[in-house]
Write a protein that holds these residues in place. Sequence first.
Motif, PDB file in Angstrom:
ATOM      1  N   ALA A  93      -4.185 -59.567  76.472  1.00  0.00           N
ATOM      2  CA  ALA A  93      -3.197 -60.649  76.425  1.00  0.00           C
ATOM      3  C   ALA A  93      -1.865 -60.217  77.019  1.00  0.00           C
ATOM      4  CB  ALA A  93      -3.006 -61.107  74.980  1.00  0.00           C
ATOM      5  N   TRP A  94      -1.600 -58.919  77.027  1.00  0.00           N
ATOM      6  CA  TRP A  94      -0.308 -58.415  77.481  1.00  0.00           C
ATOM      7  C   TRP A  94      -0.308 -57.903  78.915  1.00  0.00           C
ATOM      8  CZ3 TRP A  94       3.887 -59.476  74.816  1.00  0.00           C
ATOM      9  CH2 TRP A  94       3.759 -59.743  73.455  1.00  0.00           C
ATOM     10  N   LEU A  95      -1.432 -57.415  79.393  1.00  0.00           N
ATOM     11  CA  LEU A  95      -1.447 -56.775  80.706  1.00  0.00           C
ATOM     12  C   LEU A  95      -0.919 -57.669  81.827  1.00  0.00           C
ATOM     13  CD1 LEU A  95      -4.763 -54.737  80.438  1.00  0.00           C
ATOM     14  CD2 LEU A  95      -2.448 -53.816  80.760  1.00  0.00           C
ATOM     15  N   PRO A  96      -1.286 -58.954  81.900  1.00  0.00           N
ATOM     16  CA  PRO A  96      -0.723 -59.782  82.985  1.00  0.00           C
ATOM     17  C   PRO A  96       0.794 -59.919  82.909  1.00  0.00           C
ATOM     18  CG  PRO A  96      -2.631 -60.855  81.977  1.00  0.00           C
ATOM     19  CD  PRO A  96      -2.270 -59.708  81.092  1.00  0.00           C
ATOM     20  N   ARG A  97       1.351 -59.833  81.712  1.00  0.00           N
ATOM     21  CA  ARG A  97       2.791 -59.985  81.546  1.00  0.00           C
ATOM     22  C   ARG A  97       3.553 -58.718  81.925  1.00  0.00           C
ATOM     23  NH1 ARG A  97       1.255 -62.521  75.812  1.00  0.00           N
ATOM     24  NH2 ARG A  97       1.355 -64.755  76.306  1.00  0.00           N
ATOM     25  N   LEU A  98       2.849 -57.628  82.127  1.00  0.00           N
ATOM     26  CA  LEU A  98       3.495 -56.356  82.434  1.00  0.00           C
ATOM     27  C   LEU A  98       3.575 -56.069  83.931  1.00  0.00           C
ATOM     28  CD1 LEU A  98       1.963 -54.110  79.615  1.00  0.00           C
ATOM     29  CD2 LEU A  98       4.244 -55.141  79.697  1.00  0.00           C
ATOM     30  N   GLN A  99       3.086 -56.979  84.738  1.00  0.00           N
ATOM     31  CA  GLN A  99       3.155 -56.769  86.185  1.00  0.00           C
ATOM     32  C   GLN A  99       4.618 -56.762  86.639  1.00  0.00           C
ATOM     33  OE1 GLN A  99       0.663 -59.500  88.359  1.00  0.00           O
ATOM     34  NE2 GLN A  99      -1.130 -59.113  87.076  1.00  0.00           N
ATOM     35  N   ILE A 103      12.713 -60.492  81.295  1.00  0.00           N
ATOM     36  CA  ILE A 103      11.486 -61.271  81.370  1.00  0.00           C
ATOM     37  C   ILE A 103      10.989 -61.459  79.934  1.00  0.00           C
ATOM     38  CG2 ILE A 103       9.108 -61.290  82.272  1.00  0.00           C
ATOM     39  CD1 ILE A 103      10.121 -59.202  84.351  1.00  0.00           C
ATOM     40  N   GLY A 104      10.386 -62.590  79.654  1.00  0.00           N
ATOM     41  CA  GLY A 104       9.822 -62.775  78.325  1.00  0.00           C
ATOM     42  C   GLY A 104       9.988 -64.150  77.750  1.00  0.00           C
ATOM     43  N   PRO A 105      11.218 -64.729  77.797  1.00  0.00           N
ATOM     44  CA  PRO A 105      11.410 -66.019  77.147  1.00  0.00           C
ATOM     45  C   PRO A 105      10.510 -67.138  77.670  1.00  0.00           C
ATOM     46  CG  PRO A 105      13.523 -64.976  77.592  1.00  0.00           C
ATOM     47  CD  PRO A 105      12.479 -64.135  78.259  1.00  0.00           C
ATOM     48  N   ASP A 106      10.045 -67.042  78.921  1.00  0.00           N
ATOM     49  CA  ASP A 106       9.247 -68.120  79.515  1.00  0.00           C
ATOM     50  C   ASP A 106       7.765 -67.771  79.647  1.00  0.00           C
ATOM     51  OD1 ASP A 106      11.606 -69.620  79.856  1.00  0.00           O
ATOM     52  OD2 ASP A 106      12.028 -68.565  81.731  1.00  0.00           O
ATOM     53  N   LEU A 107       7.339 -66.726  78.959  1.00  0.00           N
ATOM     54  CA  LEU A 107       5.950 -66.274  79.122  1.00  0.00           C
ATOM     55  C   LEU A 107       5.019 -66.786  78.036  1.00  0.00           C
ATOM     56  CD1 LEU A 107       6.413 -62.555  80.273  1.00  0.00           C
ATOM     57  CD2 LEU A 107       5.976 -64.581  81.674  1.00  0.00           C
ATOM     58  N   GLY A 108       5.512 -67.601  77.125  1.00  0.00           N
ATOM     59  CA  GLY A 108       4.656 -68.127  76.063  1.00  0.00           C
ATOM     60  C   GLY A 108       4.143 -67.065  75.114  1.00  0.00           C
ATOM     61  N   ILE A 109       4.954 -66.047  74.853  1.00  0.00           N
ATOM     62  CA  ILE A 109       4.540 -64.953  73.968  1.00  0.00           C
ATOM     63  C   ILE A 109       4.392 -65.468  72.538  1.00  0.00           C
ATOM     64  CG2 ILE A 109       5.347 -62.795  72.918  1.00  0.00           C
ATOM     65  CD1 ILE A 109       6.629 -62.139  75.653  1.00  0.00           C
ATOM     66  N   ASP A 110       3.307 -65.079  71.891  1.00  0.00           N
ATOM     67  CA  ASP A 110       3.033 -65.481  70.511  1.00  0.00           C
ATOM     68  C   ASP A 110       2.469 -64.276  69.765  1.00  0.00           C
ATOM     69  OD1 ASP A 110       2.183 -66.513  68.111  1.00  0.00           O
ATOM     70  OD2 ASP A 110       1.218 -68.272  68.962  1.00  0.00           O
ATOM     71  N   PHE A 111       3.277 -63.675  68.894  1.00  0.00           N
ATOM     72  CA  PHE A 111       2.846 -62.472  68.190  1.00  0.00           C
ATOM     73  C   PHE A 111       1.783 -62.757  67.133  1.00  0.00           C
ATOM     74  CE2 PHE A 111       5.629 -60.068  70.565  1.00  0.00           C
ATOM     75  CZ  PHE A 111       5.819 -58.784  70.082  1.00  0.00           C
ATOM     76  N   CYS A 112       1.521 -64.023  66.853  1.00  0.00           N
ATOM     77  CA  CYS A 112       0.415 -64.356  65.954  1.00  0.00           C
ATOM     78  C   CYS A 112      -0.917 -64.392  66.694  1.00  0.00           C
ATOM     79  CB  CYS A 112       0.650 -65.712  65.296  1.00  0.00           C
ATOM     80  SG  CYS A 112       2.132 -65.762  64.276  1.00  0.00           S
ATOM     81  N   ARG A 113      -0.865 -64.551  67.999  1.00  0.00           N
ATOM     82  CA  ARG A 113      -2.066 -64.750  68.806  1.00  0.00           C
ATOM     83  C   ARG A 113      -2.336 -63.611  69.785  1.00  0.00           C
ATOM     84  NH1 ARG A 113      -0.733 -69.242  72.566  1.00  0.00           N
ATOM     85  NH2 ARG A 113       0.178 -67.483  73.703  1.00  0.00           N
ATOM     86  N   ASP A 114      -1.275 -63.000  70.310  1.00  0.00           N
ATOM     87  CA  ASP A 114      -1.421 -62.008  71.381  1.00  0.00           C
ATOM     88  C   ASP A 114      -1.682 -60.625  70.783  1.00  0.00           C
ATOM     89  OD1 ASP A 114      -0.891 -64.070  73.140  1.00  0.00           O
ATOM     90  OD2 ASP A 114       1.273 -63.670  73.159  1.00  0.00           O
ATOM     91  N   VAL A 115      -2.901 -60.420  70.320  1.00  0.00           N
ATOM     92  CA  VAL A 115      -3.225 -59.224  69.544  1.00  0.00           C
ATOM     93  C   VAL A 115      -4.237 -58.322  70.247  1.00  0.00           C
ATOM     94  CG1 VAL A 115      -2.619 -60.277  67.337  1.00  0.00           C
ATOM     95  CG2 VAL A 115      -4.939 -60.528  68.222  1.00  0.00           C
ATOM     96  N   THR A 116      -4.388 -58.474  71.559  1.00  0.00           N
ATOM     97  CA  THR A 116      -5.249 -57.579  72.341  1.00  0.00           C
ATOM     98  C   THR A 116      -4.474 -57.118  73.573  1.00  0.00           C
ATOM     99  OG1 THR A 116      -6.190 -59.346  73.715  1.00  0.00           O
ATOM    100  CG2 THR A 116      -7.312 -58.847  71.613  1.00  0.00           C
ATOM    101  N   PRO A 117      -4.747 -55.924  74.086  1.00  0.00           N
ATOM    102  CA  PRO A 117      -4.064 -55.492  75.312  1.00  0.00           C
ATOM    103  C   PRO A 117      -4.274 -56.457  76.475  1.00  0.00           C
ATOM    104  CG  PRO A 117      -5.131 -53.625  74.245  1.00  0.00           C
ATOM    105  CD  PRO A 117      -5.578 -54.848  73.498  1.00  0.00           C
TER     106      PRO A 117
END
Length: 290
Positions: A44-50, A28-42
Motif C-alpha cells: 500500500a505504501w510503495l507507490p507513494r514512495l516513488q 507529499i502526503g496530504p493528497d495521497l488518500g493515506i489511511d492508517f486504518c487501511r494501509d497496513v501492508t508495504p
Amino acid sequence: MNILLCGASGFVGRTVRVALEAAGHTVIGPDLGIDFCRDVTPAAWLPRLQGVEAVINTVGVLRDTAQRPMQAVHVAAPAALFDACAQAGVRRVIHVSALGIDKAQVPYATTKRAAEQHLLALNAAGRLDGVVLRPSIVFGRGGASSSLFMALARSPVLWAPRAMVTARVQPVSVRDLAEAVVRLLDPGLARHVTGVLPCVGPAPLTLAEFVISLRQQVGHGRSMVCAQPDWLTRLSVAIGDRVPALPLCTETMALLQHDNVADPQPFAAVLGRPARPVDTLVQTSWTASA
C-alpha cells in the motif's frame, strides 16, 4: 527534498508541514488518500514512495475506537510504512512517538512501543536511518491538551488529579519540535542522529506548576492548587472513557502517573540552541501562528 509527511492535518503535522515548506522542502502526503486504518501492508505504501527522499510520521490517536483502532494506527500501518521505506531505499524515517510510554501498560503506550521497536529493528539491520522522537507534552495553538491547559490557567483555583501535583513534565514547544524535524533531515545529522531522541524543554516541573506558569504568562495572579480526592479522579476517568471529548481517560491517567522527563541536552544539540523555556511558551507557541 521530497518528503512524505503522514498526519499533515494534525496538530504536530500542521506545524511540521509549515516548517518543511519554509525550509524549501516539497511536502507529499496530504493528497495521497493515506489511511492508517487501511494501509497496513508495504504494497500500500510503495507507490507513494516513488521520488520520496525521507518520510515523517506524526499520526497518533489517544483513544482506541472501532473507527481508529490503535493496533492499526500505531502498529500495523507504521510497520508497513517502515518496511516499504526499507524496500524502496528511503533511509531517513522520522517517527514522532511520545515520552513516558516505556512506563505504562495501557494500549496507547504498548502500541506506540511496538512501532518504535519495529523501526529500531530496521535500524539495527542496517536498512534504515530512522529516528524516534519522544516529546514530552507538546504545547502550541491547535493542540487539544494545550487548549485544556490554557482553560485551566484561567481559573484561580486548580482542582487537579493528585498526579498533576506530583508527576513532573518538560513541555516542549510544537515549533521547536517541528524545527528539530527539519534539522534532522540534514544529511550530516541523518547519518549521526538515529535511534531514540527525547524532545523536552530545559527543566522539569509538575503539571500544576505548568498551568500556574501559563496563568502568569497571560497576566493573571497565582492560582491555588487543590488535589482532587482519588474517588473523584476515578470518576472523572470513567466518564472520560465514555465521552471522547473529555481529556481525562484511562490512557492519559496512566501516562500522568510517572515523571515525563529526560536530559534536555540531546534535543538542544539537534536544535543548535536550548529549547524554549516554559515561561515563554505562550508568547512563542500560542500567540504566534505556526
